[in-house]
Write a protein that holds these residues in place. Sequence first.
Motif, PDB file in Angstrom:
ATOM      1  N   GLU A 101       0.821  -1.219   0.000  1.00  0.00           N
ATOM      2  CA  GLU A 101       0.000   0.000   0.000  1.00  0.00           C
ATOM      3  C   GLU A 101       0.848   1.259   0.000  1.00  0.00           C
ATOM      4  O   GLU A 101       0.337   2.368  -0.204  1.00  0.00           O
ATOM      5  N   GLY A 102       2.157   1.107   0.292  1.00  0.00           N
ATOM      6  CA  GLY A 102       3.054   2.263   0.299  1.00  0.00           C
ATOM      7  C   GLY A 102       3.026   3.058   1.583  1.00  0.00           C
ATOM      8  O   GLY A 102       3.321   4.260   1.586  1.00  0.00           O
ATOM      9  N   PHE A 103       2.695   2.401   2.720  1.00  0.00           N
ATOM     10  CA  PHE A 103       2.611   3.092   4.012  1.00  0.00           C
ATOM     11  C   PHE A 103       3.257   2.255   5.113  1.00  0.00           C
ATOM     12  O   PHE A 103       3.415   1.037   4.989  1.00  0.00           O
ATOM     13  N   ILE A 104       3.625   2.942   6.199  1.00  0.00           N
ATOM     14  CA  ILE A 104       3.953   2.262   7.445  1.00  0.00           C
ATOM     15  C   ILE A 104       3.054   2.836   8.538  1.00  0.00           C
ATOM     16  O   ILE A 104       2.627   3.996   8.460  1.00  0.00           O
ATOM     17  N   LYS A 105       2.750   2.019   9.525  1.00  0.00           N
ATOM     18  CA  LYS A 105       1.940   2.479  10.658  1.00  0.00           C
ATOM     19  C   LYS A 105       2.884   2.883  11.780  1.00  0.00           C
ATOM     20  O   LYS A 105       3.732   2.101  12.202  1.00  0.00           O
ATOM     21  N   VAL A 106       2.749   4.109  12.247  1.00  0.00           N
ATOM     22  CA  VAL A 106       3.658   4.662  13.248  1.00  0.00           C
ATOM     23  C   VAL A 106       2.888   4.943  14.532  1.00  0.00           C
ATOM     24  O   VAL A 106       1.806   5.526  14.495  1.00  0.00           O
ATOM     25  N   THR A 107       3.437   4.518  15.651  1.00  0.00           N
ATOM     26  CA  THR A 107       2.850   4.812  16.957  1.00  0.00           C
ATOM     27  C   THR A 107       3.637   5.948  17.583  1.00  0.00           C
ATOM     28  O   THR A 107       4.812   5.794  17.922  1.00  0.00           O
ATOM     29  N   GLY A 108       2.992   7.109  17.712  1.00  0.00           N
ATOM     30  CA  GLY A 108       3.669   8.302  18.186  1.00  0.00           C
ATOM     31  C   GLY A 108       3.391   8.624  19.633  1.00  0.00           C
ATOM     32  O   GLY A 108       3.091   7.739  20.441  1.00  0.00           O
ATOM     33  N   LYS A 109       3.472   9.899  19.970  1.00  0.00           N
ATOM     34  CA  LYS A 109       3.261  10.341  21.343  1.00  0.00           C
ATOM     35  C   LYS A 109       1.854  10.004  21.809  1.00  0.00           C
ATOM     36  O   LYS A 109       0.897  10.133  21.051  1.00  0.00           O
ATOM     37  N   GLY A 110       1.758   9.584  23.076  1.00  0.00           N
ATOM     38  CA  GLY A 110       0.455   9.235  23.619  1.00  0.00           C
ATOM     39  C   GLY A 110      -0.149   8.020  22.950  1.00  0.00           C
ATOM     40  O   GLY A 110      -1.370   7.844  22.971  1.00  0.00           O
ATOM     41  N   ASP A 111       0.705   7.174  22.355  1.00  0.00           N
ATOM     42  CA  ASP A 111       0.250   5.953  21.662  1.00  0.00           C
ATOM     43  C   ASP A 111      -0.708   6.246  20.514  1.00  0.00           C
ATOM     44  O   ASP A 111      -1.501   5.383  20.116  1.00  0.00           O
ATOM     45  N   LYS A 112      -0.632   7.466  19.974  1.00  0.00           N
ATOM     46  CA  LYS A 112      -1.472   7.812  18.825  1.00  0.00           C
ATOM     47  C   LYS A 112      -0.840   7.265  17.554  1.00  0.00           C
ATOM     48  O   LYS A 112       0.361   7.402  17.346  1.00  0.00           O
ATOM     49  N   GLN A 113      -1.673   6.641  16.736  1.00  0.00           N
ATOM     50  CA  GLN A 113      -1.162   5.995  15.528  1.00  0.00           C
ATOM     51  C   GLN A 113      -1.488   6.809  14.282  1.00  0.00           C
ATOM     52  O   GLN A 113      -2.511   7.474  14.212  1.00  0.00           O
ATOM     53  N   ARG A 114      -0.584   6.733  13.305  1.00  0.00           N
ATOM     54  CA  ARG A 114      -0.797   7.409  12.036  1.00  0.00           C
ATOM     55  C   ARG A 114      -0.151   6.574  10.933  1.00  0.00           C
ATOM     56  O   ARG A 114       0.736   5.753  11.209  1.00  0.00           O
ATOM     57  N   PHE A 115      -0.589   6.773   9.713  1.00  0.00           N
ATOM     58  CA  PHE A 115       0.012   6.096   8.570  1.00  0.00           C
ATOM     59  C   PHE A 115       0.866   7.099   7.808  1.00  0.00           C
ATOM     60  O   PHE A 115       0.410   8.203   7.492  1.00  0.00           O
ATOM     61  N   VAL A 116       2.099   6.710   7.540  1.00  0.00           N
ATOM     62  CA  VAL A 116       3.056   7.587   6.873  1.00  0.00           C
ATOM     63  C   VAL A 116       3.489   6.938   5.562  1.00  0.00           C
ATOM     64  O   VAL A 116       3.832   5.746   5.541  1.00  0.00           O
ATOM     65  N   PRO A 117       3.472   7.687   4.458  1.00  0.00           N
ATOM     66  CA  PRO A 117       3.938   7.124   3.173  1.00  0.00           C
ATOM     67  C   PRO A 117       5.409   6.723   3.260  1.00  0.00           C
ATOM     68  O   PRO A 117       6.201   7.372   3.952  1.00  0.00           O
ATOM     69  N   ILE A 118       5.752   5.655   2.577  1.00  0.00           N
ATOM     70  CA  ILE A 118       7.152   5.220   2.522  1.00  0.00           C
ATOM     71  C   ILE A 118       7.523   4.976   1.065  1.00  0.00           C
ATOM     72  O   ILE A 118       6.873   4.198   0.363  1.00  0.00           O
ATOM     73  N   VAL A 119       8.556   5.672   0.606  1.00  0.00           N
ATOM     74  CA  VAL A 119       8.930   5.609  -0.810  1.00  0.00           C
ATOM     75  C   VAL A 119       9.629   4.285  -1.116  1.00  0.00           C
ATOM     76  O   VAL A 119      10.118   3.589  -0.215  1.00  0.00           O
ATOM     77  N   SER A 120       9.718   3.965  -2.390  1.00  0.00           N
ATOM     78  CA  SER A 120      10.247   2.664  -2.814  1.00  0.00           C
ATOM     79  C   SER A 120      11.709   2.474  -2.412  1.00  0.00           C
ATOM     80  O   SER A 120      12.126   1.364  -2.082  1.00  0.00           O
ATOM     81  N   ASP A 121      12.512   3.540  -2.458  1.00  0.00           N
ATOM     82  CA  ASP A 121      13.922   3.416  -2.083  1.00  0.00           C
ATOM     83  C   ASP A 121      14.066   2.989  -0.621  1.00  0.00           C
ATOM     84  O   ASP A 121      14.890   2.119  -0.295  1.00  0.00           O
ATOM     85  N   THR A 122      13.288   3.612   0.252  1.00  0.00           N
ATOM     86  CA  THR A 122      13.350   3.254   1.675  1.00  0.00           C
ATOM     87  C   THR A 122      12.886   1.816   1.879  1.00  0.00           C
ATOM     88  O   THR A 122      13.483   1.066   2.661  1.00  0.00           O
ATOM     89  N   GLN A 123      11.841   1.432   1.172  1.00  0.00           N
ATOM     90  CA  GLN A 123      11.377   0.046   1.237  1.00  0.00           C
ATOM     91  C   GLN A 123      12.496  -0.910   0.829  1.00  0.00           C
ATOM     92  O   GLN A 123      12.701  -1.955   1.459  1.00  0.00           O
ATOM     93  N   LYS A 124      13.231  -0.533  -0.206  1.00  0.00           N
ATOM     94  CA  LYS A 124      14.300  -1.394  -0.724  1.00  0.00           C
ATOM     95  C   LYS A 124      15.357  -1.655   0.340  1.00  0.00           C
ATOM     96  O   LYS A 124      15.764  -2.808   0.560  1.00  0.00           O
ATOM     97  N   TYR A 125      15.787  -0.586   1.035  1.00  0.00           N
ATOM     98  CA  TYR A 125      16.852  -0.755   2.022  1.00  0.00           C
ATOM     99  C   TYR A 125      16.359  -1.512   3.255  1.00  0.00           C
ATOM    100  O   TYR A 125      17.128  -2.260   3.869  1.00  0.00           O
ATOM    101  N   ILE A 126      15.096  -1.327   3.614  1.00  0.00           N
ATOM    102  CA  ILE A 126      14.533  -2.111   4.719  1.00  0.00           C
ATOM    103  C   ILE A 126      14.481  -3.588   4.340  1.00  0.00           C
ATOM    104  O   ILE A 126      14.815  -4.466   5.152  1.00  0.00           O
ATOM    105  N   ASN A 127      14.090  -3.873   3.113  1.00  0.00           N
ATOM    106  CA  ASN A 127      14.015  -5.265   2.666  1.00  0.00           C
ATOM    107  C   ASN A 127      15.392  -5.927   2.607  1.00  0.00           C
ATOM    108  O   ASN A 127      15.542  -7.105   2.943  1.00  0.00           O
ATOM    109  N   ILE A 128      16.406  -5.173   2.178  1.00  0.00           N
ATOM    110  CA  ILE A 128      17.774  -5.709   2.177  1.00  0.00           C
ATOM    111  C   ILE A 128      18.183  -6.079   3.598  1.00  0.00           C
ATOM    112  O   ILE A 128      18.735  -7.165   3.847  1.00  0.00           O
ATOM    113  N   TYR A 129      17.896  -5.176   4.538  1.00  0.00           N
ATOM    114  CA  TYR A 129      18.217  -5.441   5.947  1.00  0.00           C
ATOM    115  C   TYR A 129      17.454  -6.664   6.460  1.00  0.00           C
ATOM    116  O   TYR A 129      18.035  -7.550   7.100  1.00  0.00           O
ATOM    117  N   ARG A 130      16.176  -6.744   6.149  1.00  0.00           N
ATOM    118  CA  ARG A 130      15.363  -7.868   6.635  1.00  0.00           C
ATOM    119  C   ARG A 130      15.826  -9.196   6.053  1.00  0.00           C
ATOM    120  O   ARG A 130      15.909 -10.198   6.774  1.00  0.00           O
TER     121      ARG A 130
END
Length: 303
Positions: A169-198
């Motif tokens: 979907e092109g997003f990550i779910k982030v838990t911020g201050k006060g345990d409030k959650q939001r969805f943040v877009p994640i570009v393909s390059d960042t996805q690539k480096y996370i996948n290499i690490y994983r």
Amino acid sequence: MKWENALKDYQLYLKIERGLSKNSIDNYSLDVKKLIGYLEEHAINKSPISIKTDTIQQFIYETAKIVNTRSQSRLISGLRSFFSYLVFEDYITTNPLDLIESPKIGRKLPDTLSINEIDDLINAIDLSQQYNNINIGQRNKAILETLYGCGLRVSELTNLKISDLFFEEGFIKVTGKGDKQRFVPIVSDTQKYINIYRNEVRTHINIKPEFKDTLFLNHRGKQLTRAMIFTIIKQLAEKIGLKKNISPHTFRHSFATHLLENNADLRSIQLMLGHESITTTEIYVHLDKSHLAKIVEKYHPRK
């Protein structure tokens, strides 16, 4: 009413009613504890419901001798919040901080990095770096790419879960201050480096059971600490001879500033950063006044 009981009730209020994080609650509590310590040191027998403005004023005056203006203002704000809670609960009728003014402080603008400086820091990572047969270089690259690519707070990064990744979907779910959650877009390059690490690093770590879902881990298979992220960034800054005093938060500030420079609107930046108020996001307008000039030049009918 005893100070200890009042403080415990206040902490519960901050957690349940206001939904604040543990760090925020600890900071608010510390302000009250400083006042308690002052009263004990000077043998002033005043309870939370009997203390008067002049006593608090004297405490603030003494504290101002050893802290800067910003810390003094923060202390007054914390105490005002505590006594506002006592008013809210009808323990007292007026807030003794109402007549105490906070010192005027200039608005501190966050440090930012240029796009070239971001690139230099990330390119300085030794991708072959090993620690206990774990390639921490690839991990560190994924960390910095995620910090900058998604504009995360350091605590949001260290708490990020594999189950929070929605790459299709092109997003990550982030838990911020006060345990409030939001969805943040994640570009393909960042996805690539996370996948290499994983796929190439994380699979070789002996992961502790309680951290199976935690994305970024140390070589022992545990969640990375905030301090470790600071250390990684400081070492890279030294390596490239960067003179700016930077931290993980600098990547977040840079993320927002670069978006604004490329004509992203403040409301979108606010949502991605997880700012409760647009006023917090507006600080980035002060960083890049040229952006405002461009807006007027482009959209004003008298241009």
